[in-house]
Design a protein around this motif. Structure first.
Motif, short mmCIF file in Angstrom:
data_model
loop_
_atom_site.label_atom_id
_atom_site.label_comp_id
_atom_site.label_asym_id
_atom_site.label_seq_id
_atom_site.Cartn_x
_atom_site.Cartn_y
_atom_site.Cartn_z
N LEU A 19 0.83 -1.20 0.00
CA LEU A 19 0.00 0.00 0.00
C LEU A 19 0.86 1.25 0.00
O LEU A 19 0.55 2.24 -0.68
CB LEU A 19 -0.95 0.00 1.20
CG LEU A 19 -2.11 -0.99 1.11
CD1 LEU A 19 -2.87 -1.02 2.44
CD2 LEU A 19 -3.05 -0.63 -0.03
N PHE A 26 -2.80 2.90 -6.61
CA PHE A 26 -4.08 2.44 -6.11
C PHE A 26 -5.05 3.61 -5.93
O PHE A 26 -4.68 4.67 -5.46
CB PHE A 26 -3.93 1.72 -4.77
CG PHE A 26 -3.06 0.50 -4.82
CD1 PHE A 26 -3.15 -0.40 -5.86
CD2 PHE A 26 -2.14 0.25 -3.83
CE1 PHE A 26 -2.35 -1.52 -5.91
CE2 PHE A 26 -1.34 -0.87 -3.85
CZ PHE A 26 -1.45 -1.76 -4.90
N SER A 30 -9.85 1.71 -8.71
CA SER A 30 -9.02 0.61 -9.21
C SER A 30 -9.09 -0.62 -8.31
O SER A 30 -8.85 -1.73 -8.76
CB SER A 30 -7.57 1.06 -9.38
OG SER A 30 -6.94 1.22 -8.13
N LEU A 31 -9.41 -0.42 -7.03
CA LEU A 31 -9.47 -1.54 -6.10
C LEU A 31 -10.88 -2.08 -5.90
O LEU A 31 -11.06 -3.11 -5.24
CB LEU A 31 -8.89 -1.12 -4.74
CG LEU A 31 -7.41 -0.73 -4.77
CD1 LEU A 31 -6.96 -0.29 -3.39
CD2 LEU A 31 -6.55 -1.86 -5.28
N LEU A 90 -3.53 -6.94 -4.52
CA LEU A 90 -2.79 -5.68 -4.57
C LEU A 90 -1.54 -5.82 -5.43
O LEU A 90 -1.22 -4.94 -6.24
CB LEU A 90 -2.41 -5.22 -3.17
CG LEU A 90 -3.54 -4.73 -2.28
CD1 LEU A 90 -3.03 -4.52 -0.86
CD2 LEU A 90 -4.17 -3.47 -2.83
N ARG A 93 -2.64 -6.06 -9.08
CA ARG A 93 -3.13 -4.76 -9.55
C ARG A 93 -1.96 -3.81 -9.82
O ARG A 93 -1.94 -3.10 -10.82
CB ARG A 93 -4.08 -4.16 -8.52
CG ARG A 93 -4.63 -2.80 -8.88
CD ARG A 93 -5.52 -2.91 -10.12
NE ARG A 93 -5.97 -1.62 -10.55
CZ ARG A 93 -5.42 -0.93 -11.56
NH1 ARG A 93 -4.41 -1.42 -12.23
NH2 ARG A 93 -5.90 0.24 -11.91
#
Length: 126
Positions: A19, A26, A30-31, A90, A93
């Motif tokens: 993160l 992020f 997008s999440l 995560l 992504r």
């Protein structure tokens, strides 16, 4: 090592690092798909794991868990489902965002030397 300590060291800490590292990549938008992924993961994993523990395929040491159980599984197991999904999600992504941003060598080459003419159908298909 307790299950909670394991989660903290090997799942939560890497999530926090990701993160922080990819904070510009992020966004809530997008999440958002990860929410649907979490629903699928819990719907698919919870019944199977509960049955596996009920049937004695595996279990949890009472001294290494918090003692809160939902069905046959400790709370930490449910946290593991979600947290490890977030960890991988995560990472995936962030990698996808980087791959989509970086122009490929082929794109650079075609931009540098545009084609002089269009290809004929015989050049495209066998």
């Amino acid at each position: 090592m307790t299950y909670a300590r394991f989660l903290g060291l090997f799942v939560v800490l890497p999530i926090l690092i990701q993160l922080w590292r990819y904070r510009r990549t992020f966004s809530a938008r997008s999440l958002a798909p990860m929410g649907m992924l979490l629903i699928v993961v819990y719907a698919a994993t919870s019944p199977w794991d509960n049955l596996a523990v009920k049937w004695g395929l595996w279990g949890f040491d009472a001294e290494r868990i918090w003692g809160i159980k939902l069905g046959y599984l400790p709370l930490e197991e449910y946290l593991f489902f979600g947290l490890q999904t977030l960890l991988v999600g995560l990472w995936a992504r962030a990698r996808l965002a980087r791959a989509l941003e970086a122009p490929s060598a082929e794109t650079k080459a075609s931009a540098a030397a545009p084609s002089e003419r269009a290809l004929s159908p015989s050049e495209v298909s066998p």
